[in-house]
Design an enzyme around this catalytic site. Structure first.
Site, PDB file in Angstrom:
ATOM      1  N   GLU A  54       0.812  -1.217   0.000  1.00 54.19           N
ATOM      2  CA  GLU A  54       0.000   0.000   0.000  1.00 54.19           C
ATOM      3  C   GLU A  54       0.850   1.273   0.000  1.00 54.19           C
ATOM      4  OE1 GLU A  54      -2.549  -3.294   1.698  1.00 54.19           O
ATOM      5  OE2 GLU A  54      -0.491  -2.564   2.086  1.00 54.19           O
ATOM      6  N   PHE A 116     -11.934  -6.728  13.882  1.00 51.69           N
ATOM      7  CA  PHE A 116     -10.815  -7.190  13.074  1.00 51.69           C
ATOM      8  C   PHE A 116     -10.450  -6.146  12.019  1.00 51.69           C
ATOM      9  CE2 PHE A 116      -9.299  -9.581   9.268  1.00 51.69           C
ATOM     10  CZ  PHE A 116      -8.088 -10.013   9.808  1.00 51.69           C
ATOM     11  N   GLN A 117      -9.192  -5.762  12.009  1.00 50.26           N
ATOM     12  CA  GLN A 117      -8.628  -4.781  11.092  1.00 50.26           C
ATOM     13  C   GLN A 117      -9.310  -3.423  11.184  1.00 50.26           C
ATOM     14  OE1 GLN A 117      -8.325  -6.613   7.151  1.00 50.26           O
ATOM     15  NE2 GLN A 117      -6.307  -7.423   7.687  1.00 50.26           N
ATOM     16  N   LYS A 166     -17.809  -0.324   5.553  1.00 53.66           N
ATOM     17  CA  LYS A 166     -18.218  -1.404   4.651  1.00 53.66           C
ATOM     18  C   LYS A 166     -19.732  -1.436   4.435  1.00 53.66           C
ATOM     19  CE  LYS A 166     -17.005  -6.210   3.639  1.00 53.66           C
ATOM     20  NZ  LYS A 166     -16.271  -7.409   4.137  1.00 53.66           N
ATOM     21  N   MET A 479      24.370   8.571   2.030  1.00 57.43           N
ATOM     22  CA  MET A 479      24.263   9.873   2.666  1.00 57.43           C
ATOM     23  C   MET A 479      24.577   9.795   4.146  1.00 57.43           C
ATOM     24  SD  MET A 479      23.900  13.034   2.101  1.00 57.43           S
ATOM     25  CE  MET A 479      23.015  13.399   0.589  1.00 57.43           C
TER      26      MET A 479
END
Length: 564
Positions: A54, A116-117, A166, A479
């Site tokens: 993602e 959940f999630q 949802k 760097m």
């Protein structure tokens, strides 16, 4: 218009299409599955690019937005899908990139139950977005999408998050497209104050040593031609910020190079010698100003910006010119006298010659020893006729590419400026290739940053997109190693890298590649890269102890530049 009864998921898809969206970057999951199911029926109208992480979706959307001027769009699931997108959201707010992130969420009845999630994405992202909103009802979808895109693209652009419950994805709604061009109390661009324009014009007309600092705001405002008219009429030399590099053609005689910590010597030195300093669409970031106590104290400061928050935040201005720079530059140019500042412009040459002799010549034309990063960048920009889109990761590769790549076209610089996100480069280059399909996209990255998002080779494999990847491999976190050498007594703690065979990894994803170790092979390998259809990985073994100079040490004045 007759309303139609459709699911919330379809309302979202139709709303995106109504906003002109053609490409979405995303990754499916449980809480966003109804939307993905609906996407199945809209393949011909909405191109979904399946990334491999993602974070890759957000950076790809950024790259897409930066080269196209359109809003980048991401589609992710809830929980870890949403939190994986946070880095890209933070990157987008600091670099003013228009982006809409749509994340799935648990059904509204479970909110707050640690389902959940479930994660409170709105609270997480409110500090790093222009707007973060949770859609709980299908009837709110057209309005929320219209508002999101208006906020993301208007004024000073930035990211917006829509947290999509949802249940709202399943619910039926009477759909009618919504277009929004006004929000009460939201002022995208302040009204131009002609008194401020007149004051600024008076200062510029009387200046003997004016200097302009050109930022990304010129690119975001589509004001490249207006900038040119402004600079040429008053004969004002200019330096560019990292993100503003392609706003003014590299070869223009008034372009004096890059500002800041690893910028060019002349514009940094002259910042503390000019009598009028004109910031245009830039925010006087600490990497540009160095120590504020010694920054341009001799100069009158004029600050052009669309965002009032940036004015006087770091550097106190004498005249603040608020508004869209496409309008403000046009207005002030009308009031400027046709001028010439030949003696002032000529005074830059001494510093340009000094930097060339002490830094550039050694970097671009080394007599012996390992290949340098600079000579690779120079060879690639020459081979592309200075017309390519430059995308960089973060680190030495970024600074060297910014210093030596040259630009002839607008919207050609894509890099992570404010957040400095390692791993930005590869997915951003993929997004840029989708956003500018007719152009060559050249990505410069290091061995550290590439491995942070190397899974996006899979996105290249699946889409067949064309990205020319130039890996400047010094087997170090370069760097950090440079700072360790200069400021930490050469104690190279956890910066040497034991690396894999990158060419073999690329081959596993169907990406052709070539590794160059000898200088004599570089030119032929670049030609092979540019003439090979599709993506290509050119790995170049570069000097392990290479340094990026000039360099302003952290917290020092802009005139204190180390040359090696």
């Amino acid at each position: 218009m007759e309303k139609q009864l459709i699911t919330g998921s379809e309302a979202l898809i139709r709303s995106l299409i109504h906003e002109g969206v053609k490409t979405v970057f995303g990754y499916p999951g449980g809480a966003i599955m109804p939307v993905y199911d609906c996407l199945y029926d809209y393949k011909e109208k909405l191109n979904h690019v399946l990334v491999r992480h993602e974070q890759g979706a957000t950076h790809a959307a950024q790259g897409y937005a930066r080269v196209s001027g359109e809003v980048g769009v991401c589609l992710v699931t809830s929980g870890p899908g949403a939190t994986n997108a946070v880095t890209g959201i933070g990157d987008a707010i600091l670099d003013s990139t228009p982006m809409v992130v749509i994340a799935g969420q648990v059904v509204a009845s479970l909110l707050g139950s640690d389902a959940f999630q479930e994660i409170d994405l709105v609270s997480i992202t409110q500090p790093i977005t222009k707007w973060s909103y949770q859609i709980r009802r299908a009837e709110d979808i057209p309005w929320a999408v219209a508002r999101a895109f208006y906020i993301a693209r208007s004024g000073r652009p930035g990211p917006v998050v829509l947290d999509f419950a949802k249940n709202a994805q399943f619910e039926k709604v009477e759909y009618a497209p919504c277009k929004l061009d006004y929000i009460r109390s939201y002022v995208p661009a302040p009204e131009v104050n002609m008194d401020a324009i007149a004051q600024a014009a008076e200062l510029i007309n009387s200046a003997k040593r004016p200097l302009a600092l050109v930022g990304q705001g010129v690119e975001l405002g589509g004001a490249q031609e207006e900038l040119l008219d402004f600079l040429e009429k008053a004969d004002i030399p200019a330096g560019c910020t990292l993100l503003g590099l392609s706003a003014l053609a590299s070869g223009h005689p008034l372009n004096k190079g890059m500002l800041g910590m690893h910028g060019n010597l002349a514009p940094n030195i002259k910042t503390n010698e000019c009598d009028v300093l004109i910031g245009i669409g830039m925010r006087f970031d600490d990497r540009v100003t160095g120590n504020l106590k010694t920054y341009a104290k001799q100069a009158k400061i004029i600050h052009f910006d669309i965002d009032p928050v940036e004015v006087d935040k770091n550097v106190k201005s004498d005249v603040a010119v608020l508004g869209d720079c496409k309008e403000t530059l046009t207005a002030i140019t009308k009031l400027l006298k046709k001028n010439t500042h030949r003696e002032w412009r000529d005074s830059f040459k001494e510093h340009e010659e000094k930097e060339y002799n002490q830094v550039i010549e050694k970097e671009l034309n080394p007599i012996e020893g390992p290949i340098t990063m600079g000579e690779v960048v120079n060879a690639v920009t020459e081979a592309t006729n200075n017309e390519a889109v430059l995308v960089t990761d973060v680190g030495q590769n970024q600074m060297v590419a910014a210093r030596y790549f040259r630009f002839t076209k607008k919207r050609s610089m894509v890099t992570s400026g404010g957040l400095g996100t390692m791993g930005f480069g590869l997915p951003a280059a993929i997004g840029a290739a989708f956003g500018a399909p007719g152009r060559t996209v050249c990505l410069f990255c290091g061995d550290g940053g590439l491995q942070m998002t190397i899974q996006e080779f899979g996105t290249i494999m699946e889409t067949g997109i064309n990205v020319k990847i130039i890996l400047l491999n010094n087997d170090f976190l370069g760097m950090v190693r440079q700072w360790q050498e200069l400021f930490f007594q050469e104690r190279y703690s956890n910066t040497p890298m034991i690396n894999p065979d990158f060419i073999m990894i690329a081959a596993a994803y169907g990406i052709k590649g070539h590794k160059v170790v000898q200088r004599a092979d570089l030119s032929g390998a670049i030609e092979e890269m540019l003439t090979t259809p599709g993506s290509f990985l050119l790995e170049v073994a570069v000097r392990k102890d290479g340094m990026v100079y000039p360099m302003i040490p952290a917290g020092e004045t802009v005139t204190n530049m180390l040359l090696g």
